[in-house]
Design an enzyme around this catalytic site. Sequence first.
Site, PDB file in Angstrom:
ATOM      1  N   ASP A  59       0.849  -1.200   0.000  1.00 14.78           N
ATOM      2  CA  ASP A  59       0.000   0.000   0.000  1.00 14.78           C
ATOM      3  C   ASP A  59       0.879   1.243   0.000  1.00 14.78           C
ATOM      4  O   ASP A  59       2.047   1.172   0.391  1.00 14.78           O
ATOM      5  CB  ASP A  59      -0.920  -0.002   1.252  1.00 14.78           C
ATOM      6  CG  ASP A  59      -2.223   0.772   1.017  1.00 14.78           C
ATOM      7  OD1 ASP A  59      -2.158   1.985   0.815  1.00 14.78           O
ATOM      8  OD2 ASP A  59      -3.306   0.144   1.017  1.00 14.78           O
ATOM      9  N   ASN A 103      -5.692  -4.936  -6.286  1.00 17.68           N
ATOM     10  CA  ASN A 103      -6.896  -4.279  -5.783  1.00 17.68           C
ATOM     11  C   ASN A 103      -6.745  -2.770  -5.620  1.00 17.68           C
ATOM     12  O   ASN A 103      -7.744  -2.064  -5.635  1.00 17.68           O
ATOM     13  CB  ASN A 103      -7.220  -4.946  -4.429  1.00 17.68           C
ATOM     14  CG  ASN A 103      -8.053  -4.078  -3.523  1.00 17.68           C
ATOM     15  OD1 ASN A 103      -9.260  -3.981  -3.686  1.00 17.68           O
ATOM     16  ND2 ASN A 103      -7.411  -3.420  -2.553  1.00 17.68           N
ATOM     17  N   TYR A 159     -12.622   6.643 -14.172  1.00 19.58           N
ATOM     18  CA  TYR A 159     -12.772   5.452 -13.322  1.00 19.58           C
ATOM     19  C   TYR A 159     -13.400   4.319 -14.125  1.00 19.58           C
ATOM     20  O   TYR A 159     -12.909   3.189 -14.133  1.00 19.58           O
ATOM     21  CB  TYR A 159     -13.644   5.798 -12.107  1.00 19.58           C
ATOM     22  CG  TYR A 159     -13.798   4.676 -11.098  1.00 19.58           C
ATOM     23  CD1 TYR A 159     -12.894   4.527 -10.052  1.00 19.58           C
ATOM     24  CD2 TYR A 159     -14.852   3.760 -11.195  1.00 19.58           C
ATOM     25  CE1 TYR A 159     -13.034   3.498  -9.124  1.00 19.58           C
ATOM     26  CE2 TYR A 159     -15.001   2.738 -10.273  1.00 19.58           C
ATOM     27  CZ  TYR A 159     -14.094   2.618  -9.243  1.00 19.58           C
ATOM     28  OH  TYR A 159     -14.233   1.590  -8.325  1.00 19.58           O
ATOM     29  N   LYS A 162     -11.695   0.826 -15.226  1.00  8.93           N
ATOM     30  CA  LYS A 162     -12.231  -0.456 -14.755  1.00  8.93           C
ATOM     31  C   LYS A 162     -12.664  -1.345 -15.924  1.00  8.93           C
ATOM     32  O   LYS A 162     -12.542  -2.575 -15.847  1.00  8.93           O
ATOM     33  CB  LYS A 162     -13.382  -0.215 -13.776  1.00  8.93           C
ATOM     34  CG  LYS A 162     -12.949   0.453 -12.459  1.00  8.93           C
ATOM     35  CD  LYS A 162     -11.955  -0.400 -11.683  1.00  8.93           C
ATOM     36  CE  LYS A 162     -11.654   0.146 -10.297  1.00  8.93           C
ATOM     37  NZ  LYS A 162     -10.707  -0.696  -9.547  1.00  8.93           N
ATOM     38  N   THR A 192     -16.833   0.957   2.427  1.00  7.83           N
ATOM     39  CA  THR A 192     -15.407   1.043   2.749  1.00  7.83           C
ATOM     40  C   THR A 192     -15.070   2.517   2.962  1.00  7.83           C
ATOM     41  O   THR A 192     -15.859   3.399   2.604  1.00  7.83           O
ATOM     42  CB  THR A 192     -14.535   0.534   1.580  1.00  7.83           C
ATOM     43  OG1 THR A 192     -14.713   1.427   0.470  1.00  7.83           O
ATOM     44  CG2 THR A 192     -14.881  -0.871   1.163  1.00  7.83           C
TER      45      THR A 192
HETATM   46  N1  LIG Z   1     -15.946   0.309  -2.301  1.00  5.99           N
HETATM   47  C1  LIG Z   1     -16.645   0.108  -3.405  1.00  5.99           C
HETATM   48  O1  LIG Z   1     -17.856   0.358  -3.448  1.00  5.99           O
HETATM   49  C2  LIG Z   1     -15.982  -0.446  -4.630  1.00  5.99           C
HETATM   50  C3  LIG Z   1     -16.794  -0.903  -5.674  1.00  5.99           C
HETATM   51  C4  LIG Z   1     -16.199  -1.435  -6.813  1.00  5.99           C
HETATM   52  C5  LIG Z   1     -14.821  -1.511  -6.901  1.00  5.99           C
HETATM   53  N2  LIG Z   1     -14.065  -1.049  -5.875  1.00  5.99           N
HETATM   54  C6  LIG Z   1     -12.613  -1.140  -6.031  1.00  5.99           C
HETATM   55  O2  LIG Z   1     -12.079  -1.838  -4.936  1.00  5.99           O
HETATM   56  C7  LIG Z   1     -10.733  -1.404  -4.713  1.00  5.99           C
HETATM   57  C8  LIG Z   1     -10.560  -1.072  -3.258  1.00  5.99           C
HETATM   58  O3  LIG Z   1     -11.486  -0.050  -2.931  1.00  5.99           O
HETATM   59  P1  LIG Z   1     -11.922   0.231  -1.419  1.00  5.99           P
HETATM   60  O4  LIG Z   1     -13.339   0.660  -1.481  1.00  5.99           O
HETATM   61  O5  LIG Z   1     -11.507  -0.875  -0.531  1.00  5.99           O
HETATM   62  O6  LIG Z   1     -11.049   1.550  -1.150  1.00  5.99           O
HETATM   63  P2  LIG Z   1     -10.181   2.045   0.094  1.00  5.99           P
HETATM   64  O7  LIG Z   1      -9.902   3.484  -0.174  1.00  5.99           O
HETATM   65  O8  LIG Z   1     -10.828   1.654   1.365  1.00  5.99           O
HETATM   66  O9  LIG Z   1      -8.837   1.201  -0.083  1.00  5.99           O
HETATM   67  C9  LIG Z   1      -7.988   1.400  -1.173  1.00  5.99           C
HETATM   68  C10 LIG Z   1      -6.548   1.179  -0.724  1.00  5.99           C
HETATM   69  O10 LIG Z   1      -5.697   1.353  -1.867  1.00  5.99           O
HETATM   70  C11 LIG Z   1      -4.591   2.127  -1.466  1.00  5.99           C
HETATM   71  N3  LIG Z   1      -4.017   2.821  -2.605  1.00  5.99           N
HETATM   72  C12 LIG Z   1      -4.485   3.916  -3.251  1.00  5.99           C
HETATM   73  N4  LIG Z   1      -3.650   4.272  -4.220  1.00  5.99           N
HETATM   74  C13 LIG Z   1      -2.629   3.383  -4.212  1.00  5.99           C
HETATM   75  C14 LIG Z   1      -1.448   3.235  -4.984  1.00  5.99           C
HETATM   76  N5  LIG Z   1      -1.135   4.096  -5.957  1.00  5.99           N
HETATM   77  N6  LIG Z   1      -0.626   2.192  -4.712  1.00  5.99           N
HETATM   78  C15 LIG Z   1      -0.912   1.339  -3.696  1.00  5.99           C
HETATM   79  N7  LIG Z   1      -2.002   1.449  -2.917  1.00  5.99           N
HETATM   80  C16 LIG Z   1      -2.845   2.451  -3.182  1.00  5.99           C
HETATM   81  C17 LIG Z   1      -5.147   3.113  -0.446  1.00  5.99           C
HETATM   82  O11 LIG Z   1      -4.117   3.669   0.362  1.00  5.99           O
HETATM   83  C18 LIG Z   1      -6.100   2.220   0.331  1.00  5.99           C
HETATM   84  O12 LIG Z   1      -5.455   1.566   1.394  1.00  5.99           O
HETATM   85  C19 LIG Z   1     -10.502  -0.227  -5.672  1.00  5.99           C
HETATM   86  O13 LIG Z   1      -9.826  -0.688  -6.822  1.00  5.99           O
HETATM   87  C20 LIG Z   1     -11.912   0.199  -6.022  1.00  5.99           C
HETATM   88  O14 LIG Z   1     -11.985   0.841  -7.262  1.00  5.99           O
HETATM   89  C21 LIG Z   1     -14.600  -0.527  -4.743  1.00  5.99           C
END
Ligand SMILES: NC(=O)c1ccc[n+]([C@@H]2O[C@H](COP(=O)([O-])OP(=O)(O)OC[C@H]3O[C@@H](n4cnc5c(N)ncnc54)[C@H](O)[C@@H]3O)[C@@H](O)[C@H]2O)c1
Length: 252
Positions: free
Chosen positions: A34, A87, A153, A157, A188
Amino acid sequence: MIGKTALVTGGGSGIGRSAAIAFGAAGANVVVADVDEAGGEETAALIKDAGGKAIFVPADVSRSNDVESMVEATIAAYGGLNCAFNNAGIQGALDQTADCTEENWDRITGINLKGVWLSMKYEITHMLKNGGGAIVNNSSNFGLVGSNGMPAYSAAKHGVIGLTKTAALEYAQSGIRVNAVCPGPVQTPLVDKILSAQPDADSIIDSIKEREPIGRFGQPEEIATAVVWLCSPEASFVVGAILPVDGGFVAQ
Ligand SMILES: NC(=O)c1ccc[n+]([C@@H]2O[C@H](COP(=O)([O-])OP(=O)(O)OC[C@H]3O[C@@H](n4cnc5c(N)ncnc54)[C@H](O)[C@@H]3O)[C@@H](O)[C@H]2O)c1
């Protein structure tokens, strides 16, 4: 998963943290990568406190040097890499296509799309030399349908899905299975941050729930379960699958 090593990018929060914990609970050695050191260290500590094995590795997935070092650190710590959950992702600024700035476009696609390609590049290079593995990329329901106000975004995706299918075909006969999950709205910190910035957060939450056939947000653990299954031997014939885990959103 006992004795296997699993790498989770963006493992310091949300879905990544839950997946890292689930890999740890299944007996894997877990590498939490991370940009957020505090979050990543906390996830590793949670896994170790529960009796598992984990380390934190700082890495920005949009930078190739970081990603190469992330995979090297994994191998140095645990002797190999068997499973990866790519992720890490950001939401970026919400703007319609004509208003999206070049900076926002480059930042979102740099992390959400290029970051997944870079991660696979170094993971696959190692897996090819070491008997294969399983990779799951995190796309989104907005990788399958468009999203008003999220052009970069949604494009990134959708791109993750194309990359996933391509790599799945390329390496299916080399013992590497590549699949993707497409989460729907999951509670989240990423989602909480967006909603808390909106003056009408409560009505937005209600409208998201209304658009969800299941009538609620998902929980990070519900995505983590699918990810660990896709990486497990139970999913040995699952190759190039794009799995919505979204409460029915894209079935509409
Ligand atoms: N939460 C949702 O509703 C949702 C829905 C569909 C997809 N997603 C996808 O799931 C994944 C995780 O999302 P989440 O909701 O858990 O978000 P979150 O913000 O809780 O966690 C994301 C993590 O990624 C880390 N991060 C960000 N940029 C980074 C980088 N350049 N290198 C390494 N780490 C990095 C952040 O520090 C954080 O710890 C993302 O790819 C998001 O697009 C989330």
